[in-house]
Motif scaffolding. Structure first.
Motif, PDB file in Angstrom:
ATOM      1  N   HIS A  82      42.784  61.537  43.238  1.00  0.00           N
ATOM      2  CA  HIS A  82      42.983  60.120  43.519  1.00  0.00           C
ATOM      3  C   HIS A  82      42.559  59.807  44.961  1.00  0.00           C
ATOM      4  N   LYS A  83      42.324  58.554  45.201  1.00  0.00           N
ATOM      5  CA  LYS A  83      41.972  58.067  46.525  1.00  0.00           C
ATOM      6  C   LYS A  83      42.904  56.911  46.869  1.00  0.00           C
ATOM      7  N   ARG A  84      43.531  56.980  48.032  1.00  0.00           N
ATOM      8  CA  ARG A  84      44.446  55.906  48.427  1.00  0.00           C
ATOM      9  C   ARG A  84      43.653  54.752  49.013  1.00  0.00           C
ATOM     10  N   LEU A  85      43.952  53.570  48.507  1.00  0.00           N
ATOM     11  CA  LEU A  85      43.252  52.363  48.912  1.00  0.00           C
ATOM     12  C   LEU A  85      44.217  51.360  49.530  1.00  0.00           C
ATOM     13  N   TYR A  86      43.711  50.642  50.502  1.00  0.00           N
ATOM     14  CA  TYR A  86      44.394  49.466  51.018  1.00  0.00           C
ATOM     15  C   TYR A  86      43.725  48.275  50.338  1.00  0.00           C
ATOM     16  N   VAL A  87      44.511  47.468  49.644  1.00  0.00           N
ATOM     17  CA  VAL A  87      43.972  46.412  48.794  1.00  0.00           C
ATOM     18  C   VAL A  87      44.402  45.046  49.306  1.00  0.00           C
ATOM     19  N   GLU A  88      43.443  44.127  49.343  1.00  0.00           N
ATOM     20  CA  GLU A  88      43.716  42.718  49.597  1.00  0.00           C
ATOM     21  C   GLU A  88      43.429  41.960  48.300  1.00  0.00           C
ATOM     22  N   ALA A  89      44.342  41.091  47.890  1.00  0.00           N
ATOM     23  CA  ALA A  89      44.155  40.378  46.621  1.00  0.00           C
ATOM     24  C   ALA A  89      44.656  38.947  46.725  1.00  0.00           C
ATOM     25  N   ASP A  90      43.944  38.047  46.067  1.00  0.00           N
ATOM     26  CA  ASP A  90      44.348  36.645  45.979  1.00  0.00           C
ATOM     27  C   ASP A  90      45.245  36.463  44.756  1.00  0.00           C
ATOM     28  N   VAL A  91      46.370  35.833  44.953  1.00  0.00           N
ATOM     29  CA  VAL A  91      47.296  35.585  43.847  1.00  0.00           C
ATOM     30  C   VAL A  91      46.784  34.407  43.026  1.00  0.00           C
ATOM     31  N   THR A  92      46.554  34.647  41.760  1.00  0.00           N
ATOM     32  CA  THR A  92      46.069  33.585  40.867  1.00  0.00           C
ATOM     33  C   THR A  92      47.175  33.054  39.954  1.00  0.00           C
ATOM     34  N   GLY A  93      48.302  33.738  39.919  1.00  0.00           N
ATOM     35  CA  GLY A  93      49.424  33.270  39.113  1.00  0.00           C
ATOM     36  C   GLY A  93      50.660  34.111  39.360  1.00  0.00           C
TER      37      GLY A  93
END
Length: 290
Positions: A82-93
């Protein structure tokens, strides 16, 4: 350099160092749990969905805006493959979350690697997150390493249906285990009734009743109350009551449940309990639970 600047700007360099498990406790035990690709899985079982949703304070539909793969010295302990990711996400709901949620969220995710050592394409992916609020505005923590699933229309509908069932009036309580069992033999051979009481988290009464009549298949039902009325039925598979029973009850009736019964009545109660377990069928979990 851009990744380091972004992380430093967000105050996350210290967060993703060796101290990161303290800030993101869901990842502190990631080696003990199964991680899943957010795009490869679209067929979670009903039990899987309830497992994720049951105690989750925050459920959101998001669109991944950006990912940053963390270097080994930043990521801390990561499961093999596995690879650890830092994630940015827009909330759509927002599907669940009384306290609300920021329009842009950030979180850590352990993405599985394919045979080439690559991660699946995540940017712009629409996913459902099962999470809890983090320590800073906009930060969230996945409740489990696999608490990110594809936001297909079918999965969104199932998650919403499960969450509605969990908060509905008179929703079935969580089952802790079995209480006492009682059996009464009938006046003719092959006739009898067994009643088995269940222990619940909130103390609400739940009981099983198994009725046998000569020449008929055993009939069983579950009561959510003090009295087993004529309207009581066995739960339909894929319902919350079925989940509470199928995913909690032990395979056999333990000795303490029949400690007050005669040998003959105890054997009858065990046989009747077996009817219930066989009718419920397997729980159907496909993911590991902590």
């Amino acid at each position: 350099m851009k990744s380091a600047i972004r992380l430093r700007h967000l105050g996350l360099l210290c967060l993703i160092s060796a101290a990161s498990p303290a800030v993101f406790p869901a990842f502190a035990q990631s080696g003990k749990m199964v991680t899943q690709s957010p795009t490869a899985r679209s067929g979670l079982s009903y039990a899987d969905i309830v497992d994720l949703a049951d105690r989750t304070p925050l459920v959101a539909n998001v669109r991944i805006r950006n990912i940053i793969a963390l270097k080994s010295e930043q990521a801390g302990s990561v499961p093999a493959g596995h690879k650890r990711l830092y994630v940015e996400a827009d909330v759509t709901g927002l599907i669940r979350g009384e306290a609300g949620i920021a329009p842009l969220v950030t979180y850590l995710y352990d993405a599985p690697l394919d045979a080439r050592g690559k991660i699946a394409k995540l940017k712009k992916a629409q996913v459902i997150l099962f999470a809890r609020p983090g320590g800073r505005p906009g930060e969230i923590q996945l409740i489990a390493p696999d608490a990110q699933i594809p936001a297909t229309p079918a999965e969104v509908d199932r998650v919403k249906a499960v969450l509605s069932a969990l908060v509905a009036p008179h929703t079935p309580p969580r089952i802790l285990g079995l209480g006492d069992a009682f059996h009464v033999a009938g006046t003719v051979a092959g006739e009898g009734e067994t009643q088995i009481f269940l222990r619940t988290e909130n103390g609400d009464p739940v009981s099983l009743s198994i009725l046998r009549r000569p020449g008929q298949a055993p009939h069983w039902a579950v009561a959510l109350g003090e009295i087993m009325d004529e309207a009581a039925r066995a739960p339909e598979p894929g319902t919350l009551l079925w989940y509470r029973l199928a995913c909690t009850l032990p395979a056999t009736l333990p000795p303490r449940a029949v400690r007050s019964l005669s040998v003959q009545d105890a054997e009858a109660a065990r046989a009747d309990y077996g009817v219930v377990i066989a009718a419920l069928g397997p729980c159907g979990r496909t993911r590991a639970t902590s």
